[in-house]
Design an enzyme around this catalytic site. Structure first.
Site, PDB file in Angstrom:
ATOM      1  CG  ASP A  60      -7.387   3.232  -1.154  1.00  0.00           C
ATOM      2  OD1 ASP A  60      -8.027   2.113  -1.035  1.00  0.00           O
ATOM      3  OD2 ASP A  60      -7.215   4.174  -0.152  1.00  0.00           O
ATOM      4  CE  LYS A  89      -4.493   1.019   0.184  1.00  0.00           C
ATOM      5  NZ  LYS A  89      -5.504   0.328  -0.350  1.00  0.00           N
TER       6      LYS A  89
HETATM    7  P1  NDP Z   1     -12.918   7.734  -3.250  1.00  0.00           P
HETATM    8  O1  NDP Z   1     -11.571   8.724  -2.959  1.00  0.00           O
HETATM    9  O2  NDP Z   1     -13.401   7.465  -4.608  1.00  0.00           O
HETATM   10  O3  NDP Z   1     -14.170   8.108  -2.245  1.00  0.00           O
HETATM   11  C1  NDP Z   1     -13.916   7.989  -0.798  1.00  0.00           C
HETATM   12  C2  NDP Z   1     -15.347   8.462  -0.237  1.00  0.00           C
HETATM   13  O4  NDP Z   1     -15.155   8.612   1.047  1.00  0.00           O
HETATM   14  C3  NDP Z   1     -15.471   9.760  -0.606  1.00  0.00           C
HETATM   15  O5  NDP Z   1     -16.834  10.172  -0.559  1.00  0.00           O
HETATM   16  C4  NDP Z   1     -14.987  10.849   0.469  1.00  0.00           C
HETATM   17  O6  NDP Z   1     -15.454  12.077   0.704  1.00  0.00           O
HETATM   18  C5  NDP Z   1     -15.080   9.716   1.681  1.00  0.00           C
HETATM   19  N1  NDP Z   1     -14.162   9.904   2.734  1.00  0.00           N
HETATM   20  C6  NDP Z   1     -12.842   9.665   2.541  1.00  0.00           C
HETATM   21  N2  NDP Z   1     -12.266   9.956   3.885  1.00  0.00           N
HETATM   22  C7  NDP Z   1     -13.159  10.273   4.705  1.00  0.00           C
HETATM   23  C8  NDP Z   1     -13.351  10.510   5.974  1.00  0.00           C
HETATM   24  N3  NDP Z   1     -12.109  10.495   6.737  1.00  0.00           N
HETATM   25  N4  NDP Z   1     -14.392  10.867   6.826  1.00  0.00           N
HETATM   26  C9  NDP Z   1     -15.479  10.911   5.979  1.00  0.00           C
HETATM   27  N5  NDP Z   1     -15.594  10.552   4.666  1.00  0.00           N
HETATM   28  C10 NDP Z   1     -14.422  10.078   4.079  1.00  0.00           C
HETATM   29  O7  NDP Z   1     -12.306   6.382  -2.557  1.00  0.00           O
HETATM   30  P2  NDP Z   1     -12.727   4.724  -2.633  1.00  0.00           P
HETATM   31  O8  NDP Z   1     -14.352   4.693  -3.064  1.00  0.00           O
HETATM   32  O9  NDP Z   1     -11.955   4.300  -3.786  1.00  0.00           O
HETATM   33  O10 NDP Z   1     -12.494   3.976  -1.421  1.00  0.00           O
HETATM   34  C11 NDP Z   1     -13.285   4.253  -0.266  1.00  0.00           C
HETATM   35  C12 NDP Z   1     -13.030   2.828   0.681  1.00  0.00           C
HETATM   36  O11 NDP Z   1     -12.977   1.708   0.092  1.00  0.00           O
HETATM   37  C13 NDP Z   1     -11.580   3.082   1.439  1.00  0.00           C
HETATM   38  O12 NDP Z   1     -11.460   2.609   2.614  1.00  0.00           O
HETATM   39  C14 NDP Z   1     -10.819   2.311   0.381  1.00  0.00           C
HETATM   40  O13 NDP Z   1      -9.403   1.775   0.872  1.00  0.00           O
HETATM   41  C15 NDP Z   1     -11.791   1.292   0.048  1.00  0.00           C
HETATM   42  N6  NDP Z   1     -11.537   0.265  -0.872  1.00  0.00           N
HETATM   43  C16 NDP Z   1     -11.273   0.792  -2.163  1.00  0.00           C
HETATM   44  C17 NDP Z   1     -11.023   0.001  -3.253  1.00  0.00           C
HETATM   45  C18 NDP Z   1     -11.045   0.573  -4.695  1.00  0.00           C
HETATM   46  O14 NDP Z   1     -10.891  -0.389  -5.743  1.00  0.00           O
HETATM   47  N7  NDP Z   1     -11.153   1.866  -5.034  1.00  0.00           N
HETATM   48  C19 NDP Z   1     -10.714  -1.226  -3.122  1.00  0.00           C
HETATM   49  C20 NDP Z   1     -10.945  -2.010  -1.660  1.00  0.00           C
HETATM   50  C21 NDP Z   1     -11.203  -0.992  -0.775  1.00  0.00           C
HETATM   51  P3  NDP Z   1     -14.734  13.265   0.377  1.00  0.00           P
HETATM   52  O15 NDP Z   1     -14.831  13.367  -1.051  1.00  0.00           O
HETATM   53  O16 NDP Z   1     -15.525  14.612   1.196  1.00  0.00           O
HETATM   54  O17 NDP Z   1     -13.221  13.151   0.873  1.00  0.00           O
END
Ligand code: NDP
Length: 449
Positions: free
Chosen positions: A162, A122
């Site tokens: 991510d 990571k």
């Molecule tokens: P994105 O950046 O596309 O979206 C993240 C979302 O979560 C946004 O809506 C963001 O809001 C919100 N968010 C992030 N940090 C916070 C926080 N501290 N508090 C509240 N809201 C938050 O990321 P992903 O959708 O790719 O990832 C989401 C989760 O899924 C993570 O935990 C990631 O590790 C996990 N994941 C992702 C994979 C992938 O293929 N993308 C694979 C497996 C797991 P804002 O825009 O306001 O920051």
């Protein structure tokens, strides 16, 4: 077991997210350690918690006004016993060594569950992409890759996206890698379709999570169709979770970002989801704008003084946390249970605190840990690597059907391992045990390296 936990905490006392992830895995694999005492002689636990390599570097970049900024870049190469390091890059101001080590540790077991040959890693940076122009993002990504390129490669370490790293960032990172190495290779996954990406990769984590949830419901003879669902986040994982839930006849009531959440009692339909995709992926706006367009919905601003998240206080059948770590507290877990939620399937990594997980397990609801239920993303990344090395591109239906098959097989693997080690139906124990056994056996086969 307490000795190794104490040893880890004494060594790196401030890495609380990493401690949380390790404690969860090590507690559940105790029956395996009891069965195979040789693992102790091989110091397997000590080796698992020590990354094979940690790279930390300076990333200097210039903003549109000519001001120079300095961020920290990282890559954790955690474990390569079953394949090249594989795992995403996160760009978010909260990024630090503890968060990346927890994510890399989880990734090792998740990747093992997919059955594809991928080790765990990571990386990322404490850079905050919010409000930055495309040019600023490009300059940051280029500067990040100017250091990272010497540590990665298609047979060494293959990063992906991510939080904060999507198709745009992967494009800029790939462009700089290609220039520096003078080679066009499958060094990153999540690439755009026109230049080496795989169909279904953007959809894979969300779709895979819904496939996993359907499998869990089937064990209780319950269909997904007609279920009401709470989804958090509004990024990649959340969007495609909602898309697949709608396709399969469920009703989604919520979405969020770090500023707040929306509740739409009428349900988020395909048209509303398209609005969200444009809002988040193109305009890069905030979720609150949803209620300007759809007045039937209600927006609630996030309140960091609360020890719970009101998004989880609505009545529903299923919950899909898809934003970030520790977003479901003990209080949230009680609210979910009291509001008749019967299934929690994690799209995010470690979104439930240990206290919340305990409640889910005590109440015997269907609970899927992220390392099993969100493994679809990395699984299709593995399929992207396979297509890149064969220089072919599989059709959408083929990738989707492989994804479905992999999620089904992870579900069965978790159930079988949980039954074999005396905790039938406990997906968390099953995922940890199955991933652990595969990785540890590979480490032992390969000797002390
Ligand atoms: P994105 O950046 O596309 O979206 C993240 C979302 O979560 C946004 O809506 C963001 O809001 C919100 N968010 C992030 N940090 C916070 C926080 N501290 N508090 C509240 N809201 C938050 O990321 P992903 O959708 O790719 O990832 C989401 C989760 O899924 C993570 O935990 C990631 O590790 C996990 N994941 C992702 C994979 C992938 O293929 N993308 C694979 C497996 C797991 P804002 O825009 O306001 O920051």
């Amino acid at each position: 077991m307490t000795d190794i936990i104490r040893y880890m905490k004494n060594r790196d006392p401030y890495e609380k997210e990493f401690h949380q992830a390790v404690e969860e895995v090590f507690e559940t694999v105790q029956p395996v350690l009891d069965r195979y005492p040789d693992y102790r002689q091989a110091a397997i636990l000590e080796r698992l918690i020590e990354p094979e390599r940690v790279i930390q570097f300076r990333v200097s970049w210039m903003d549109d006004e000519g001001q120079v900024h300095v961020n920290r870049g990282y890559r954790i190469q955690m474990n390569s016993s079953i394949g090249p390091y594989k795992g995403g890059l996160r760009f978010h101001p909260s990024v630090n060594l503890s968060i990346l080590k927890f994510l890399a540790f989880e990734q090792v077991f998740k990747n093992a569950l997919t059955t594809l040959p991928m080790g765990g890693g990571k990386g990322g940076s404490d850079f905050d992409p919010k409000g930055r122009s495309d040019d600023e993002i490009m300059r940051f990504c280029q500067s990040f890759m100017i250091e990272l390129f010497r540590h990665i490669g298609p047979n060494t370490d293959v990063p992906a996206g991510d939080i904060g790293v999507g198709a745009r960032e992967i494009g800029y990172l790939f462009g700089m890698y290609k220039k520096l190495r003078n080679e066009f290779s499958g060094v990153l996954t999540g690439k755009s379709l026109g230049w080496g990406g795989s169909l279904i990769r953007p959809e894979a984590t969300g779709y895979g999570n819904v496939y996993f949830a359907s499998e869990m419901l089937a064990t209780r003879d319950e269909p997904l169709k007609g279920k009401t669902c709470l989804v958090s986040g509004s990024g990649n994982v959340a969007q495609f979770t909602v898309e697949k839930l709608i396709d399969l006849g469920a009703k989604v009531l919520t979405l969020s970002d770090s500023s707040g959440y929306i509740f739409d009692e009428e349900g988020i339909d395909k048209g509303k989801l398209e609005f969200i995709k444009r809002l988040k992926n193109i305009r890069r706006g905030r979720i609150r704008e949803y209620v300007d367009k759809y007045s039937e919905a209600v927006y609630t601003e996030a309140d960091s003084s609360l020890d719970y998240n009101p998004l989880w206080s609505h009545r529903a059948d299923c919950a899909f946390p898809s934003a970030t770590q520790n977003e479901i507290s003990e209080k949230d877990a009680y609210k979910l249970i009291n509001n008749s939620v019967k299934l929690v399937s994690e799209g995010a990594n470690m979104p439930s605190t240990p206290e919340a997980i305990k409640i889910f397990l005590d109440k015997n609801i269907l609970y899927a840990p992220g390392k099993a239920s969100n493994a679809g993303g990395v699984a299709v990344s593995g399929l992207e690597m396979a297509q890149n090395s064969m220089r072919i591109s599989w059709p959408k239906e083929e990738v989707d059907s492989r994804l479905k098959g992999i999620m089904k097989s992870i579900h069965k693997t978790c159930l079988d391992a949980s039954a074999e080690y005396g905790t039938p139906g406990n997906y968390m124990a099953g995922a940890n045990i199955a991933g652990f056994v595969k990785v540890v056996n590979a480490m032992i086969d390969q000797g002390l390296v």
